[in-house]
Design an enzyme around this catalytic site. Structure first.
Site, PDB file in Angstrom:
ATOM      1  N   GLU A  90      60.123  66.155   0.725  1.00  0.00           N
ATOM      2  CA  GLU A  90      59.359  67.187  -0.071  1.00  0.00           C
ATOM      3  C   GLU A  90      57.792  66.806   0.021  1.00  0.00           C
ATOM      4  O   GLU A  90      57.198  67.553   0.366  1.00  0.00           O
ATOM      5  CB  GLU A  90      59.638  68.253  -0.406  1.00  0.00           C
ATOM      6  CG  GLU A  90      59.698  69.294  -0.208  1.00  0.00           C
ATOM      7  CD  GLU A  90      59.791  70.663  -2.003  1.00  0.00           C
ATOM      8  OE1 GLU A  90      60.924  69.790  -2.157  1.00  0.00           O
ATOM      9  OE2 GLU A  90      59.093  71.864  -1.529  1.00  0.00           O
ATOM     10  N   ASP A  91      58.126  65.910  -1.320  1.00  0.00           N
ATOM     11  CA  ASP A  91      56.632  66.102  -1.542  1.00  0.00           C
ATOM     12  C   ASP A  91      55.981  64.476  -0.971  1.00  0.00           C
ATOM     13  O   ASP A  91      54.388  64.198  -1.668  1.00  0.00           O
ATOM     14  CB  ASP A  91      56.303  65.655  -3.008  1.00  0.00           C
ATOM     15  CG  ASP A  91      57.068  66.837  -3.327  1.00  0.00           C
ATOM     16  OD1 ASP A  91      56.605  68.174  -3.011  1.00  0.00           O
ATOM     17  OD2 ASP A  91      57.088  67.200  -4.887  1.00  0.00           O
TER      18      ASP A  91
END
Ligand code: MN
Length: 735
Positions: A90-91
């Site tokens: 996600e990051d």
């Protein structure tokens, strides 16, 4: 940041990692350790330049989540690795494919689940909370996804101070609405309690602080009371050779708050602010008798309240909780709750099922056993006969019926009835989106309008301003909303076409020197058996009611009574034989059926359905004339080279998605051959292709964008010519 500080930080990262390793189950293997180390190194590298809101290095967060997963929930190496990796996709720039390449498909699957869940709606979460909870349990392929998510949430709650106020509130209410009840259902009591207390801390800070303060203020007297209460019990238990520990614990702040609220009482009036817990060290086969022996010893000293005896040893709670609860009259006439359980039961109560399975396998605990637990939860969910009543009560309704939960691309959750198609989804989002829906992408794949959705699907609508609702859509949708919208839009369209048809009819009648008035319209209606003038005008507008018919009427208008008597049946046949589907409304030119700009000539005012030709003028582009136009013969004989072959088509068949079902015998290169034919020879736009092959037979679906039925027929003919293809058919009507 200077070097010394950085050095310090790195030391701290390693220290936290070592604490994590110590929290792991004692029978962790070398392989397990290797996996955890690998995940740790990867996560450190992936997050190396990122910091949390608090300024700490980001990696502190995944380590803390892994720590909760290992210690508070008691999961094994795969889960710990996934917890370390949970924010990587996600990051950072790493993808799921990277995860699978470096680790394994199982870890990919779990990380994928975690990433999916984290797509959160910005909308009011409380309204969607129940659905969201249900959905979490229905879509997660692996319960570890939920457990890790809970650990993630717990750590985010523990570090919420660094967040701005509005975020604290949003995250806290999500926690209270979704995550704490979920933890409760999975039997994770310590996680649940902490989530609730932290949730209260940020949603109602004054109430929270007030209770904390009062608990502190009354701490000494409480400790003294507990000592007084337990003293005689300790002696008795020892006298009966029982090994035990006694805890006198205040109840959670959240549960005290709940009691104050529900019973409408003040802090002082909540009588059971604490409970006594007696934990017995007992062999598995003696557990039950040891617990009841303890109960009996307690009641030798204090009078029990018979209404408040709870035996969750004979029948454990559905989430695995086992304990014996009683409330007795203690010193100073105070009711005191006593919980009796063994060490095993206590660990299950705190950690949930993961601990339960650990005991069941008697030390031979491997994460694989978790699969059994996952299966058990599944079975409970599937089998309404199972005795897991509490657990099922909330879920069976949902699971066996009637609802599915799907996402918008932004992560908004939409609830639809089971069997809903993507078209229902589009109408649910917005009327206009439904009306112009051409198809949808479901989890990134293009599907036709009739595609039925499953829980957890992420749906993106593909729309086109050219698209219009069709009658056939009524067979695709199941929601009342979509049905009504389609009907009203068809009605509206009919009205518009009828309005145009009325004008066309006025011109046509003028052409044969008849006046357009009520009288004529009535005669026409009678003559052709129309129930309403709207139907008549509509048919004129669509070209179903054509010039031939109007001429027929003109010829017979003076003796139409006779005509009806003689030819009524024949006439009726003729009308009903007109293809309802055929709505000729657009002109195309030449052998390729090109769409070009054109205008109608004034000399003969053609209408849709007329036999026409195009004439290329020097100033005005293409003019459309009727074949029986007075000027036609002159134009055609003198300017043959300027005549364009012209025909009417049904524009509603333009550019729709069609799914072709292809079967055949597998041979090398046939896919290539098919795509060659489609894209190079026929210039067809392939939207998706899904071909599976087994035992030398293949079975595939190709979604193509087609112009019209003729186009489709040509596509099918050409694919059939490919060697080995045994059948090609259109799978379902897409529009
Ligand atoms: Mn996280």
């Amino acid at each position: 940041m200077d070097e010394i500080a950085l050095e310090k930080e790195n030391t701290e990262i390693v220290r936290r990692y070592k604490t994590l390793l110590r929290s792991c189950n004692s029978d962790i293997t070398r392989e397990d350790k290797k996996l955890i180390r690998q995940a740790f190194n990867f996560a450190v590298e992936a997050h190396k330049d990122i910091r949390r809101q608090s300024g700490e290095p980001y990696i502190f967060h995944p380590i803390a989540v892994a720590q909760i997963v290992a210690k508070d929930i008691g999961l094994g190496a795969t889960s710990i690795a996934c917890a370390l990796l949970h924010d990587v996709v996600e990051d950072t720039h790493y993808t799921l494919n990277d995860i699978e390449r470096i680790f394994n498909p199982k870890i990919r699957q779990i990380i994928n689940g975690l990433t999916k869940i984290s797509v959160f709606s910005e909308k009011d979460i409380s309204a969607q909370a129940e659905n969201f909870r249900k959905m979490l349990l229905t879509i997660s392929d692996d319960v570890r996804v939920i457990l890790i998510k809970l650990a993630d949430r717990l750590h985010n709650m523990q570090t919420l101070d660094a967040m701005p106020r509005y975020k604290q509130q949003k995250i806290s209410s999500e926690t209270l609405y979704i995550y704490a009840p979920l933890a409760h259902r999975l039997g994770l009591y310590s996680v649940k309690t902490e989530l609730e207390d932290l949730g209260l801390k940020y949603t109602e800070p004054e109430v929270y602080n007030d209770i904390v303060q009062q608990l502190n203020a009354t701490k000494n007297s409480r400790v003294k009371y507990i000592q007084k209460f337990t003293k005689p019990l300790k002696a008795s238990l020892k006298g009966h050779q029982l090994l035990f520990s006694i805890k006198g614990r205040p109840k959670s702040i959240f549960s005290i708050r709940k009691k104050m609220k529900n019973q409408g009482v003040s802090f002082d009036e909540v009588y059971d602010k604490f409970a006594i817990r007696i934990i017995i060290d007992s062999e598995l086969e003696n557990e039950k008798s040891d617990c009841w022996k303890t109960y009996s010893l307690i009641t030798d000293h204090y009078r029990p309240n018979p209404d408040r005896l709870r035996d969750w040893i004979s029948t454990p709670k559905a989430n695995g909780y086992e304990s014996l609860h009683t409330t007795v009259m203690g010193p100073n006439g105070k009711w005191v709750e006593v919980q009796i359980r063994t060490e095993r039961m206590d660990e299950i109560a705190e950690k949930g099922y993961a601990a339960h399975w650990k005991y069941k396998q008697k030390g031979n605990y491997k994460e694989g056993n978790l699969e059994d637990w996952i299966n058990q939860i599944r079975d409970m969910l599937k089998n309404p006969e199972s005795n897991a009543v509490d657990f099922l009560e909330e879920f069976k309704l949902n699971l066996f019926s009637k609802e599915i939960f799907v996402f918008t691309p932004n992560g908004d959750l939409i609830t639809l009835p089971k069997g809903a198609s993507v078209l229902d989804f589009a109408f649910d989002i917005h009327t206009q989106l439904g009306a112009t829906c051409l198809g949808c992408k479901v989890n990134g794949k293009i599907v036709p309008l009739s595609h039925k959705l499953k829980s957890g699907d992420q749906v993106e609508v593909i729309s086109s301003q050219k698209q219009k609702p069709k009658k056939s859509w009524l067979n695709i949708v199941v929601t009342a909303r979509a049905k009504n919208q389609i009907k009203s839009s068809l009605k509206e369209e009919k009205k518009q076409i009828a309005e145009e048809g009325k004008e066309i009819l006025r011109r046509k009648l003028k052409h044969i020197r008849l006046t357009f008035d009520e009288n004529t319209v009535n005669k026409l209606m009678n003559y052709f058996k129309y129930k309403t003038s709207l139907d008549l005008f509509y048919d004129v507008g669509t070209g179903v009611f054509n010039n031939m018919m109007i001429k027929d009427f003109a010829r017979n208008r003076n003796n139409w009574y006779k005509y009806i008597r003689n030819k009524l049946s024949k006439k009726t046949d003729k009308i009903s034989s007109v293809d309802e589907e055929l709505k000729l409304d657009t002109l195309v030119f030449g052998a390729n059926e090109d769409k070009l700009n054109y205008s109608y000539s004034k000399c003969c005012s053609p209408i849709p359905g007329d036999d026409v030709f195009g004439f290329t003028t020097i100033k005005d582009g293409i003019k459309i004339h009727r074949q029986d136009c007075p000027n036609a013969i002159r134009l055609q004989s003198n300017f043959a080279y300027r005549i364009l072959e012209t025909k009417w088509i049904d524009s509603s068949n333009q550019q729709s998605l069609a799914v072709l079902h292809i079967k055949g015998i597998d041979s090398i290169g046939f896919i290539n051959e098919i795509t060659q034919i489609l894209s190079n020879n026929l210039k067809v736009n392939i939207q998706s292709m899904n071909i599976s092959s087994s035992d030398g037979v293949f079975d595939g679906m190709i979604t193509v964008l087609i112009n019209d039925k003729k186009n489709l027929a040509a596509i099918i003919e050409n694919i059939k010519k490919v060697k080995g293809i045994t059948s090609v058919s259109r799978k379902f009507k897409s529009t």
